[in-house]
Enzyme design. Structure first.
Site, PDB file in Angstrom:
ATOM      1  CG  ASP A 271      -2.271   0.722   0.913  1.00 39.13           C
ATOM      2  OD1 ASP A 271      -2.226   1.972   0.944  1.00 39.13           O
ATOM      3  OD2 ASP A 271      -3.333   0.117   0.659  1.00 39.13           O
TER       4      ASP A 271
ATOM      5  CG  ASP B  56      -6.169   6.112  -2.359  1.00 43.57           C
ATOM      6  OD1 ASP B  56      -7.365   6.401  -2.460  1.00 43.57           O
ATOM      7  OD2 ASP B  56      -5.602   5.921  -1.247  1.00 43.57           O
TER       8      ASP B  56
ATOM      9  NE  ARG C  59     -12.032   0.979   0.260  1.00 43.81           N
ATOM     10  CZ  ARG C  59     -11.203   1.770   0.936  1.00 43.81           C
ATOM     11  NH1 ARG C  59      -9.899   1.619   0.815  1.00 43.81           N
ATOM     12  NH2 ARG C  59     -11.677   2.708   1.743  1.00 43.81           N
TER      13      ARG C  59
ATOM     14  CG  ASP D  88      -9.537   4.426   4.325  1.00 44.30           C
ATOM     15  OD1 ASP D  88     -10.034   4.332   3.186  1.00 44.30           O
ATOM     16  OD2 ASP D  88      -8.479   5.044   4.569  1.00 44.30           O
TER      17      ASP D  88
HETATM   18  C1  GLA Z   1      -6.591   5.989   1.567  1.00 36.73           C
HETATM   19  C2  GLA Z   1      -7.088   4.594   1.180  1.00 36.73           C
HETATM   20  C3  GLA Z   1      -6.514   3.579   2.126  1.00 36.73           C
HETATM   21  C4  GLA Z   1      -4.999   3.630   2.096  1.00 36.73           C
HETATM   22  C5  GLA Z   1      -4.517   5.029   2.419  1.00 36.73           C
HETATM   23  C6  GLA Z   1      -3.025   5.177   2.202  1.00 36.73           C
HETATM   24  O1  GLA Z   1      -7.085   6.399   2.801  1.00 36.73           O
HETATM   25  O2  GLA Z   1      -8.480   4.552   1.179  1.00 36.73           O
HETATM   26  O3  GLA Z   1      -6.968   2.280   1.793  1.00 36.73           O
HETATM   27  O4  GLA Z   1      -4.557   3.221   0.838  1.00 36.73           O
HETATM   28  O5  GLA Z   1      -5.171   5.991   1.601  1.00 36.73           O
HETATM   29  O6  GLA Z   1      -2.561   6.463   2.478  1.00 36.73           O
END
Ligand code: GLA
Length: 442
Positions: free
Chosen positions: A79, A158, A215, A219
């Protein structure tokens, strides 16, 4: 205004089509760093837990050696916070040299040698959410080519630090750019999460054509509250979201947090059951080095995984929200089977819920129910047979339901033994004892 003809044309031609890269015909499975390890870059003081090539190699070892890969968990996904703060002299992203001294291509080879796949993270915008270099529109081709040249198999893109217009352009462009590399690369789009997750701001028809998963919402955090909030949002909006999922195109309610600090054993079973019903990607974010045996048993539950990975790929639905705070979820599966989840939102004691399959929209017939978490089989259920399930507070009872005649037929032609072997289902499915239906499973 200018977009209208395009949108209506898409709606006519491709309501059910998926991104044409042939990937992720069942929801992807694997491990991702974010929820558990965040943006910990302090390798000096916390070498085992910082975002570095060692962390991903360790997790790859665990996936390959502890039975995960055989169950389908085959992706290791990096990530945020992997990259250097600066692009190289040719404008390409590069990993942080201290934390990834071997480079990403070498890490990809390490995974491929073990039968695993490598995922990476990018962000459409000036910066990633963690403040690292982002992919602006002019960098899309370069970054797609860089990822492909490293042997990357999956990209989570993202959407921090970009506006609506840039996202409207950038997400489809990255899809094209990935395809143009000639390397099959699964593509996860965070686009809908940045646009409220619902139409008209979100065009799921288009998303299904350009992304393998997306998504939709906030989160996940390490708590039962967070799991409930996500569950509620997805099922409150099931009329919109449920039809959009299918082979190659999945809604993503975010990572599995089982094995961390926020969920009890019952709540862990609940997350596994609900994610299986939702046909959600099963992407763990936990510490595979120190997982408890309970967490491992839940995450490696063969029947729950088989339900999640059902080849028909139809997302499930919430059927009932009872005044007793019991909820019933259902998912149709291939070969006339189905899955049922009874979830308790209560906070007092195990609740004895009485019902029958007819009340849950099942038609007349003879059924058997395999209890996913106890391994017991309930035989001789007719649609009107009353039964009782005892559901723990914030826990679930999960059933794999199949018509009896059909099952015996399948047993003969050998398809079920394959599934049992693949997902290590308990032998009670094989040799279910015909017995009088007990009024309660427990
Ligand atoms: C966003 C995404 C998370 C993660 C963070 C990383 O919040 O939704 O899943 O990837 O960024 O900074």
């Amino acid at each position: 205004m200018k977009l209208l003809p395009v949108i209506s044309l898409l709606a006519l031609t491709s309501a059910t089509s998926a991104l044409d890269n042939g990937l992720m015909r069942t929801p992807p499975m694997g491990w991702m760093s974010w929820e558990r390890f965040r943006c910990n870059i302090d390798c000096e003081n916390d070498p085992k837990n910082c975002i570095s090539e060692n962390l991903f190699r360790d997790m790859a070892d665990r996936l390959a050696e502890d039975g995960w890969k055989e169950m389908g968990y085959d992706h290791v996904m990096i990530d945020d916070c992997w990259s250097s703060m600066l692009r190289d002299k040719d404008g390409r992203l590069q990993p942080d040299p201290q934390r990834f001294p071997g480079g990403i291509a070498k890490l990809a080879r390490y995974l491929h040698d073990r039968g695993l796949k490598l995922g990476i993270y990018g962000d459409l915008g000036t910066h990633t959410c963690g403040g690292y270099p982002g992919t602006t529109l002019d960098k899309i081709d370069t970054d797609a080519q860089t990822f492909a040249s490293w042997g990357v198999d999956f990209l989570k893109l993202d959407g921090c630090y970009s506006n609506e217009e840039e996202q409207q352009k950038g997400y489809p462009l990255m899809s094209k750019a990935l395809n143009a590399t000639g390397r099959p690369i699964g593509y996860s789009c965070s686009w809908p999460a940045y646009r409220g997750g619902l139409p008209p701001s979100v065009n799921y028809t288009l998303l299904g054509e350009i992304c393998n998963l997306w998504r939709n919402y906030d989160d996940i955090q390490d708590s039962w509250d967070s799991v409930q909030d996500i569950t509620d949002w997805f099922f409150d909006n099931q009329e919109i979201l449920q039809p959009e999922a299918g082979p190659g195109r999945w809604n993503d309610p975010d990572m599995l947090i089982i094995g961390n600090f926020g969920l009890s054993v019952d709540q862990s079973r609940s997350q596994m059951a609900l994610w299986a019903i939702m046909a959600a990607p099963l992407i763990m974010s936990n510490n595979l080095r120190t997982l408890s045996s309970e967490a491992r048993a839940i995450l490696q539950n063969g029947a729950a995984i088989a339900i999640n990975q059902d080849p028909m790929g139809v997302q499930g639905r919430r059927l009932l929200q009872e005044r007793s705070q019991i909820e019933v979820y259902w998912r149709p599966l291939s070969q006339s089977a189905s899955a049922l989840v009874f979830l308790s939102r209560r906070q007092d004691m195990p609740y004895r819920y009485h019902t029958c399959l007819a009340k849950l929209n099942y038609t007349a017939g003879s059924y058997e129910a395999y209890d996913v978490f106890t391994g017991k089989t309930l035989s001789g259920l007719s649609a009107t047979t009353e039964f009782t399930v005892s559901i723990n507070p914030s826990g679930v009872v999960m059933w794999y339901v199949y018509p009896k005649m059909h099952y015996e037929h399948l047993q003969e032609d050998g398809r079920y033994p394959y599934i049992r072997q693949k997902y290590r289902m308990s032998s009670s499915l094989r040799f279910h004892n015909p017995r009088v239906v007990p009024p309660s499973l427990l």
